[in-house]
Design a protein around this motif. Structure first.
Motif, PDB file in Angstrom:
ATOM      1  N   ARG A 167      11.139  45.936  -5.935  1.00 17.90           N
ATOM      2  CA  ARG A 167      11.329  46.386  -4.557  1.00 17.90           C
ATOM      3  C   ARG A 167      12.823  46.439  -4.281  1.00 17.90           C
ATOM      4  O   ARG A 167      13.631  45.825  -4.980  1.00 17.90           O
ATOM      5  N   ASP A 178      16.182  45.504  -2.954  1.00 12.06           N
ATOM      6  CA  ASP A 178      16.737  44.217  -2.577  1.00 12.06           C
ATOM      7  C   ASP A 178      17.240  44.232  -1.128  1.00 12.06           C
ATOM      8  O   ASP A 178      17.925  45.163  -0.700  1.00 12.06           O
ATOM      9  N   ASP A 179      16.888  43.171  -0.365  1.00 12.78           N
ATOM     10  CA  ASP A 179      17.276  43.101   1.046  1.00 12.78           C
ATOM     11  C   ASP A 179      18.790  43.127   1.224  1.00 12.78           C
ATOM     12  O   ASP A 179      19.309  43.748   2.159  1.00 12.78           O
ATOM     13  N   ALA A 180      19.489  42.432   0.328  1.00 12.14           N
ATOM     14  CA  ALA A 180      20.955  42.402   0.431  1.00 12.14           C
ATOM     15  C   ALA A 180      21.547  43.793   0.235  1.00 12.14           C
ATOM     16  O   ALA A 180      22.513  44.179   0.903  1.00 12.14           O
ATOM     17  N   VAL A 205      19.999  46.636   0.905  1.00 12.84           N
ATOM     18  CA  VAL A 205      19.675  47.397   2.116  1.00 12.84           C
ATOM     19  C   VAL A 205      20.669  47.075   3.222  1.00 12.84           C
ATOM     20  O   VAL A 205      21.172  47.976   3.912  1.00 12.84           O
ATOM     21  N   ARG A 206      20.979  45.783   3.400  1.00 13.45           N
ATOM     22  CA  ARG A 206      21.916  45.387   4.451  1.00 13.45           C
ATOM     23  C   ARG A 206      23.300  45.968   4.197  1.00 13.45           C
ATOM     24  O   ARG A 206      23.984  46.423   5.116  1.00 13.45           O
ATOM     25  N   SER A 219      22.805  49.825   5.040  1.00 18.41           N
ATOM     26  CA  SER A 219      22.355  50.177   6.387  1.00 18.41           C
ATOM     27  C   SER A 219      23.296  49.691   7.482  1.00 18.41           C
ATOM     28  O   SER A 219      23.315  50.264   8.577  1.00 18.41           O
ATOM     29  N   THR A 220      24.049  48.614   7.243  1.00 15.00           N
ATOM     30  CA  THR A 220      24.961  48.098   8.271  1.00 15.00           C
ATOM     31  C   THR A 220      26.377  48.642   8.119  1.00 15.00           C
ATOM     32  O   THR A 220      27.263  48.278   8.881  1.00 15.00           O
ATOM     33  N   TRP A 250      18.962  51.821  -6.418  1.00 16.30           N
ATOM     34  CA  TRP A 250      17.749  51.083  -6.802  1.00 16.30           C
ATOM     35  C   TRP A 250      17.164  51.626  -8.112  1.00 16.30           C
ATOM     36  O   TRP A 250      16.733  50.857  -8.963  1.00 16.30           O
TER      37      TRP A 250
END
Length: 331
Positions: free
Chosen positions: A5, A7-9, A11-12, A15-16, A256
């Motif tokens: 999936r 990775d949240d880091a 994405v941050r 996206s930020t 990714w």
């Protein structure tokens, strides 16, 4: 790092990310005036208007980054509250959204007068001086081409009972909401327009390349093609139409795909795959990341086609129905 999936880091990081373009910088002075002079004149209104995906919400986060809520012994102090206007809103829906943003545990409880009274009290208690309304265009009904009167009146009532400045963001229809609402119109400053990048403009093209470079820098643990080379950068323009949200999505998915393949090099193959998988407008279109651009004339056609990406469908003229049998017969 898991690769099944995204990775949240990662994405941050993407996206930020915020790269202040010339359009974004044009909002700084009006926003400073909004905060500094708003209280003295009973509140001002600033509208940030632009297409979907050009970075309106990101700009708002950047402008308001120092307006943080603080919990004190006396309760919360919120210099600004942030609300996304619900689709097809009513005055009650707007009021409940504001109560929720103010921490009300039961925003839907009570009658309309009770809700607005609680809202007025909480706005005063928490010393709110800026209301941020995102997706203001929801107050305009595209089907009937009319402003939703009840929701507009609800916003008017809130500003009358608790004078404060208001920062709005939305699509083009948001301007119709401001024009139709006497409280917003009276307070309205010059609108800030956020536009998609335009490859034919040297200034805009330079900003576009700067955004690509900033993304590469933020993802510094990966290797990318030389995106400062305009011959490479133009492929990203053709794939995104110059829309910030699409640029970030292409980078996120391409990175990714490289991670899944246990690689740290992100090349045109990954960008091509990200474009095909992640963006609706790629269906049935020539792949800008692998295609031969051809001569200058052919590139011009590619650029003009890219400018049409994500444009809204033209509105069909509404047929007026006859209001009586006499009118139907021409009498």
């Amino acid at each position: 790092m898991e690769t099944d999936r995204i990775d949240d880091a990662l994405v941050r990081r993407v996206s930020t990310m915020f790269v202040p373009t010339s359009d974004c910088k044009s909002a700084v002075e009006p926003f400073d005036v909004l905060l500094a002079a708003g209280a003295a004149v009973g509140g001002l209104c600033l509208l940030i208007c632009g297409e979907s995906g050009v970075g309106k919400s990101t700009l708002i986060r950047w402008l308001t980054k120092n307006l943080r809520s603080v919990k004190t012994d006396a309760g919360w102090s919120r210099p600004a509250i942030f609300v996304e206007v619900p689709a097809s809103p009513t005055a009650i829906a707007v009021c409940e959204a504001l109560l929720d943003a103010l921490g009300d545990p039961r925003p839907s409880a009570g009658t309309r007068p009770q809700k607005f009274r609680r809202l007025r009290e909480k706005l005063a208690e928490q010393q709110v001086r800026l209301l941020v309304l995102d997706d203001l265009q929801h107050v305009f009904d595209r089907e009937s081409e009319r402003v939703l009167f009840d929701a507009s009146e609800g916003i008017k009532q809130i500003l009358v009972e608790h004078p404060m400045s208001i920062l709005c963001a939305g699509l083009a229809d948001a301007s119709k909401v401001v024009e139709s609402n006497e409280q917003l119109k009276r307070r309205h400053m010059a609108t800030v327009h956020l536009r998609r990048f335009d490859w034919n403009s040297a200034r805009s093209r330079s900003s576009f390349v700067a955004v690509l470079s900033a993304v590469v820098q933020a993802l510094g643990d990966f290797e990318f093609p030389d995106l400062e080379d305009e011959g490479v950068a133009v492929r990203f323009y053709l794939g995104s139409g110059g829309i910030m949200d699409f640029i970030f999505k292409i980078f996120l998915l391409a990175t990714w795909f490289a991670m899944k393949a246990k690689k740290r090099t992100v090349g045109m193959r990954e960008f091509s795959r990200a474009w095909k998988v992640g963006l609706l407008h790629s269906a049935g279109q020539d792949d800008p990341f692998t295609a031969d651009m051809g001569d200058e004339e052919n590139l011009t056609r590619w650029v003009e086609k890219a400018k049409q990406i994500n444009l809204p469908s033209p509105r069909q003229p509404k047929k007026r129905r006859a209001s009586s049998r006499l009118r139907e017969t021409g009498l």
